[in-house]
Structures are given as C-alpha cells and as structure tokens.
Enzyme design. Structure first.
Site, PDB file in Angstrom:
ATOM      1  N   PHE A 161     -12.253   2.530 -16.134  1.00  0.00           N
ATOM      2  CA  PHE A 161     -12.532   2.336 -15.029  1.00  0.00           C
ATOM      3  C   PHE A 161     -12.757   0.388 -15.896  1.00  0.00           C
ATOM      4  O   PHE A 161     -12.995  -0.630 -14.826  1.00  0.00           O
ATOM      5  CB  PHE A 161     -13.614   2.446 -14.127  1.00  0.00           C
ATOM      6  CG  PHE A 161     -13.342   3.408 -13.979  1.00  0.00           C
ATOM      7  CD1 PHE A 161     -11.960   3.405 -12.190  1.00  0.00           C
ATOM      8  CD2 PHE A 161     -13.689   4.774 -14.474  1.00  0.00           C
ATOM      9  CE1 PHE A 161     -12.313   5.012 -11.829  1.00  0.00           C
ATOM     10  CE2 PHE A 161     -13.280   5.954 -13.628  1.00  0.00           C
ATOM     11  CZ  PHE A 161     -12.570   5.889 -12.591  1.00  0.00           C
ATOM     12  N   ASN A 199      -4.090  -0.933  -2.783  1.00  0.00           N
ATOM     13  CA  ASN A 199      -5.927  -1.830  -3.022  1.00  0.00           C
ATOM     14  C   ASN A 199      -6.730   0.069  -2.351  1.00  0.00           C
ATOM     15  O   ASN A 199      -6.240   0.336  -1.578  1.00  0.00           O
ATOM     16  CB  ASN A 199      -5.902  -2.504  -1.940  1.00  0.00           C
ATOM     17  CG  ASN A 199      -5.251  -4.004  -2.254  1.00  0.00           C
ATOM     18  OD1 ASN A 199      -4.193  -3.987  -2.780  1.00  0.00           O
ATOM     19  ND2 ASN A 199      -6.369  -5.083  -2.252  1.00  0.00           N
ATOM     20  N   TYR A 215      -6.340 -12.375 -12.900  1.00  0.00           N
ATOM     21  CA  TYR A 215      -6.852 -11.339 -12.838  1.00  0.00           C
ATOM     22  C   TYR A 215      -5.669 -10.378 -13.049  1.00  0.00           C
ATOM     23  O   TYR A 215      -6.020  -9.330 -14.123  1.00  0.00           O
ATOM     24  CB  TYR A 215      -7.075 -10.717 -11.870  1.00  0.00           C
ATOM     25  CG  TYR A 215      -7.053  -9.489 -11.409  1.00  0.00           C
ATOM     26  CD1 TYR A 215      -8.255  -8.537 -12.240  1.00  0.00           C
ATOM     27  CD2 TYR A 215      -6.753  -8.353 -10.732  1.00  0.00           C
ATOM     28  CE1 TYR A 215      -8.707  -6.635 -12.017  1.00  0.00           C
ATOM     29  CE2 TYR A 215      -6.635  -7.365  -9.912  1.00  0.00           C
ATOM     30  CZ  TYR A 215      -7.700  -6.266 -11.078  1.00  0.00           C
ATOM     31  OH  TYR A 215      -7.888  -5.025 -11.247  1.00  0.00           O
ATOM     32  N   LYS A 247      -5.032  -7.637 -16.433  1.00  0.00           N
ATOM     33  CA  LYS A 247      -4.522  -6.143 -16.243  1.00  0.00           C
ATOM     34  C   LYS A 247      -3.181  -5.767 -17.080  1.00  0.00           C
ATOM     35  O   LYS A 247      -3.664  -5.315 -17.667  1.00  0.00           O
ATOM     36  CB  LYS A 247      -5.510  -5.655 -14.890  1.00  0.00           C
ATOM     37  CG  LYS A 247      -6.654  -6.165 -14.723  1.00  0.00           C
ATOM     38  CD  LYS A 247      -7.039  -5.251 -14.750  1.00  0.00           C
ATOM     39  CE  LYS A 247      -6.711  -3.177 -15.046  1.00  0.00           C
ATOM     40  NZ  LYS A 247      -8.306  -1.990 -15.128  1.00  0.00           N
ATOM     41  N   ARG A 300      -1.070  -6.183   2.581  1.00  0.00           N
ATOM     42  CA  ARG A 300      -1.872  -4.490   0.977  1.00  0.00           C
ATOM     43  C   ARG A 300      -1.896  -3.058   1.481  1.00  0.00           C
ATOM     44  O   ARG A 300      -1.532  -2.613   2.309  1.00  0.00           O
ATOM     45  CB  ARG A 300      -3.699  -4.687   0.842  1.00  0.00           C
ATOM     46  CG  ARG A 300      -3.963  -6.053   0.484  1.00  0.00           C
ATOM     47  CD  ARG A 300      -2.875  -6.409  -0.769  1.00  0.00           C
ATOM     48  NE  ARG A 300      -3.035  -7.999  -1.492  1.00  0.00           N
ATOM     49  CZ  ARG A 300      -2.276  -8.914  -1.573  1.00  0.00           C
ATOM     50  NH1 ARG A 300      -1.199  -8.867  -1.122  1.00  0.00           N
ATOM     51  NH2 ARG A 300      -3.079 -10.222  -1.668  1.00  0.00           N
ATOM     52  N   THR A 320      -3.808  -1.464 -12.049  1.00  0.00           N
ATOM     53  CA  THR A 320      -3.539  -1.939 -10.722  1.00  0.00           C
ATOM     54  C   THR A 320      -1.923  -1.987 -10.241  1.00  0.00           C
ATOM     55  O   THR A 320      -1.215  -2.385 -10.537  1.00  0.00           O
ATOM     56  CB  THR A 320      -4.357  -3.319 -10.659  1.00  0.00           C
ATOM     57  OG1 THR A 320      -4.151  -3.908  -9.394  1.00  0.00           O
ATOM     58  CG2 THR A 320      -3.861  -4.116 -11.420  1.00  0.00           C
ATOM     59  N   ASP A 321      -1.701  -2.266  -9.243  1.00  0.00           N
ATOM     60  CA  ASP A 321      -0.594  -2.646  -8.206  1.00  0.00           C
ATOM     61  C   ASP A 321      -0.569  -3.660  -8.941  1.00  0.00           C
ATOM     62  O   ASP A 321       0.518  -4.185  -8.796  1.00  0.00           O
ATOM     63  CB  ASP A 321       0.047  -1.982  -6.864  1.00  0.00           C
ATOM     64  CG  ASP A 321      -1.314  -3.123  -5.607  1.00  0.00           C
ATOM     65  OD1 ASP A 321      -1.545  -3.343  -6.277  1.00  0.00           O
ATOM     66  OD2 ASP A 321      -0.842  -1.506  -4.769  1.00  0.00           O
ATOM     67  N   GLU A 322      -1.212  -4.699  -9.217  1.00  0.00           N
ATOM     68  CA  GLU A 322      -0.543  -5.853  -8.770  1.00  0.00           C
ATOM     69  C   GLU A 322      -0.072  -6.796 -10.009  1.00  0.00           C
ATOM     70  O   GLU A 322       0.493  -7.485 -10.195  1.00  0.00           O
ATOM     71  CB  GLU A 322      -2.353  -6.668  -9.034  1.00  0.00           C
ATOM     72  CG  GLU A 322      -3.061  -6.451  -7.645  1.00  0.00           C
ATOM     73  CD  GLU A 322      -4.326  -7.829  -7.860  1.00  0.00           C
ATOM     74  OE1 GLU A 322      -3.913  -8.282  -7.832  1.00  0.00           O
ATOM     75  OE2 GLU A 322      -4.438  -7.523  -6.384  1.00  0.00           O
TER      76      GLU A 322
END
Ligand code: NAD
Ligand code: DAU
Length: 357
Positions: free
Chosen positions: A79, A187, A158, A162, A222, A132-134
């Site tokens: 994480f 999120n 960011y 990732k 989100r 992450t989905d970002e």
C-alpha cells in the site's frame, strides 16, 4: 505471515485491522510514518503480538531484505505510497521517490527473496500491488467505465507515478515470473481517512465552522467505495487472483463532488445540527485543481465474475457510518490536525480565491 507496506495509512490500517479481526496470521507492517502514517490508527492492536510494526522506508533495501529473510512472509501487500493529488502538484519529487523508486526497490527485494524459496513456497508466494483507477486518466460523460484493458493515460504527477509502478510490477511478472497481482481501485472513504481528502476534509471543516472548498464547478465525478469493501476485495484477490492479472475494484457509485458535499451536510444537519442554518451555508467554490480529471468510473465486473466479490455497502450506508465515525472520534481528528497539517492547509488553500455558495 504477510508483509504489509503502508499499514499505518488510511487503507493500509483498515486492511491490517480487518485482517487480524478475521485471521490469526501475523502481519509485519512496514511504514515510514510520513505525515499520512499514524500509529493511532492501530491503537486497537497495541497489545497484539500478531502485529509487528516496523518504522522504515520501502526504499531501504537492507531493511526490507532483512525483514523478508527474518519473517519469511508468504505475501507482500503493497500500500505504501504518496497518495494525494494536490500534494503531487505542489511537490512531485516525493511521489517519484516512493511510488516509483520505492516500488522498484521492493520488487527487487521480493525477486531476490522469492528466488531462494522452496518450490512449494515459491508457488504460493504473491506480491500484491495496490493501485488506483487514476492511471486510466479522465472519462467523458458518456464514456464506458474503466476496464482492465483501458489504455493508461495518467494526468497528474501522482497518477503518473502510480502508472509507472504498475508497469514495473507488470514487467517483473512478465520478465522474472514474479507472481504479482495488481488492483486498481476507485476513491475510498471511511474511518481513519486523513482530512486532506474531500470527504474527511468536508466533515471536519463543517464541524469546525470553516469553509467547505469545492474545486471548479463541483461537477467532477468520482466512483466511491467504502474502505472495508476495498479491503475485502484485496483479500479475495490475494487468495484466488491469478498471478500476472490486474483487477479493477469499484463501488458503482458515481457522484459529483457537489452531490457528495450536499449529502455530507444533510447527514451532519441531522446528526449534529448547528444552532442556526445548514452546514451547506459553508460551501465555497474555489479555484480549480490544475489538470483536474473530470470523471472516474470503474467497471468491476471482472472481480465479480472471477472472484465473486461485490461491495457490501451502498454509498448511503457507508457514508452514514463514516460521518458517525468522525463524530465519535474527534480526538483522533484533533491529533491528526497537528502543526504540519495546518501548514498544508495554508499552502493548498491560501492561494485559492473563491466565494461562499
Ligand atoms: P495514505 O497516504 O493514507 O497512506 C500511505 C501510507 O504509506 C502512510 O502510512 C505512509 O506513512 C506510508 N508511506 C509513504 N511513503 C512510504 C515509504 N517510502 N516507505 C514506507 N511507508 C511509506 O494512502 P491511502 O489512501 O491509504 O492509499 C494506500 C494505497 O492505495 C496507495 O498506494 C494509493 O495509491 C492506493 N489507492 C488509494 C485510494 C484512495 O482513495 N485513498 C484509492 C485507490 C488506490
Ligand atoms: O480515484 C482514486 C484516488 O482517489 C486515489 O488514487 C487517491 O490516492 C485519492 O486521494 C483519491 O484521489 P482524488 O483526487 O479523487 O481525491 P480527493 O479526495 O483529493 O478529491 C476528490 C474530488 O474532490 C476531486 O474531484 C477533487 C475534489 N476536491 C478535493 C479537495 C481536497 C474539492 O473539490 N475540494 C477539496 O478541497
């Protein structure tokens, strides 16, 4: 035993608490305790010998190799990261150091460790990378939700960091056969969420009588997932996920930021009413986040089909629980809002002119 990195942060601490509530398998928890890491999240485990906390950096190769060789975990659940988009815009360097170089270091340590395991241990070993989905970028209003085959298009320092870490994990499976699993989640919200992120920021600012800052027009979307559901999904992937695969995790809960903030104000108006007026009166539209992604949404059908995971909470049930948790844990909030937190608030919000709604 398993090795968890970043287990003093928001999702990591929820994961460690849930893990030890449901299993006796010990956890070594490696966390650098940055501003986002908080041992108070783990107070319930103070006397619990199944939890071994180690303060340290995932990039410290000697420390990580020593931990792996001493504790011989059957899995690493990773994480640890710098996780806040606004901080990555104001200072991207730490994001490259931890998210890219740190993950690289950890992969190298895992590769060396796994190479020397017995055949049976090697077959069972897993490196689970929490992402992450970002990494998929931003959706238009009518685009289909992100699936595992959506092309990567990260837009912030960011999400780029990732994405880079996801690619390294993929390469370590493809090239070296490391049994990796990657999860890309939407999120999260819930207990122990650091109040720099939208939901805890709005709850804590509302109760303190402060502005509730809405970036831009508040219409960014989100896809919200209760943190306990994310932790359950990670446990499912760890148990039965296929090495080398990625799994998207989401709650099918698309909401505009403005809707989320209104929902929070409505719940607070009921549970902790103000002497006069509504918490909604504190809403303030402020200058937008640079490069602000418009919409995220996750297609979570693969994990549902292959592993039978589905979220247990609806947005309505999860958000009620979350507001109650913050009302019941004001001391945790006060503790987190230390000097460093106030410096961040001044840095991020000081320059955003705006007006109350
Ligand atoms: P967080 O910022 O709350 O916690 C991060 C933790 O990592 C902290 O305890 C911090 O001390 C630790 N850490 C940071 N750098 C470290 C280093 N170099 N070595 C060891 N520990 C270090 O983050 P979070 O919201 O709990 O997110 C956890 C993971 O889940 C991240 O990888 C994030 O990208 C991912 N994720 C988060 C969300 C979300 O909504 N919060 C959604 C999807 C994925
Ligand atoms: O999608 C998963 C990601 O969700 C994780 O990978 C990140 O680690 C996590 O921080 C989160 O990123 P977001 O940028 O979406 O979360 P944040 O809570 O910062 O912002 C949510 C939305 O609210 C976003 O559109 C920006 C907006 N916002 C945020 C803050 C802090 C505001 O309008 N005002 C604010 O003050």
């Amino acid at each position: 035993m398993i090795l968890v990195t970043g287990g003093a942060g928001f999702i990591g601490s929820n994961f460690v608490l849930d893990w030890l509530a449901g299993s006796d398998e010990p956890v070594v928890n490696l966390d650098k305790l940055t501003y986002a890491g908080n041992l108070n999240n783990l107070l319930l485990l103070r006397q619990d010998s199944r939890h071994i906390f180690v303060k340290g950096d995932i990039g410290d190769t000697t420390l990580v190799a020593g931990l792996l060789n001493r504790h011989r975990p059957r899995a690493i659940v990773h994480f640890a990261a710098e996780s806040h988009v606004d901080r990555s815009i104001l200072g991207p360097g730490e994001f490259i150091t931890t998210n890219v170089n740190g993950t690289f270091s950890l992969l190298e340590a895992a590769r060396a460790y796994q190479r020397d395991l017995s055949d049976a241990e090697q077959a069972g070993f897993r490196f689970l990378h929490v992402s992450t989905d970002e990494v998929y970028g931003s959706l238009g209003p009518d685009d289909a939700p992100f699936s595992e085959t959506t092309a990567y298009a990260p837009n912030s320092p960011y999400s780029a960091s990732k994405a880079a870490s996801d690619h390294l994990v993929r390469a370590y499976h493809h090239t070296y056969g490391l049994p990796t699993l990657t999860t890309n989640c939407s999120n999260n919200y819930g207990p122990y969420h650091f109040p720099e992120k939208l939901i805890p920021l709005v709850i804590t600012n509302a109760l303190a009588g402060k502005d509730l800052p809405i970036y831009g027009d508040g219409q960014n979307v989100r896809d919200w997932l209760y943190v306990g559901d994310h932790c359950a999904a990670i446990r499912r992937v760890l148990l039965d996920g296929r090495p080398g695969e990625t799994y998207n995790i989401g709650g099918w809960n698309e909401k505009t930021n403005l809707d989320v903030v209104h929902t929070l104000c409505d719940i607070l108006d009921r549970l902790a009413p103000k002497a006069a007026g509504s918490y909604c009166d504190q809403l303030k539209f402020v200058k937008d986040r640079p490069g602000h992604d418009r919409r995220y949404a996750i297609d979570a059908r693969k994990i549902e089909r292959e592993l039978g995971w589905k979220p247990a909470e609806t947005f309505e049930s999860g958000i009620q629980k979350t507001v109650r948790w913050y009302l019941d844990h004001q001391e945790w909030v006060r503790d987190v809002q230390s000097g460093d937190y106030m410096k961040w608030v001044e840095q991020n919000y000081g320059q955003r002119e705006g007006s109350r709604a």
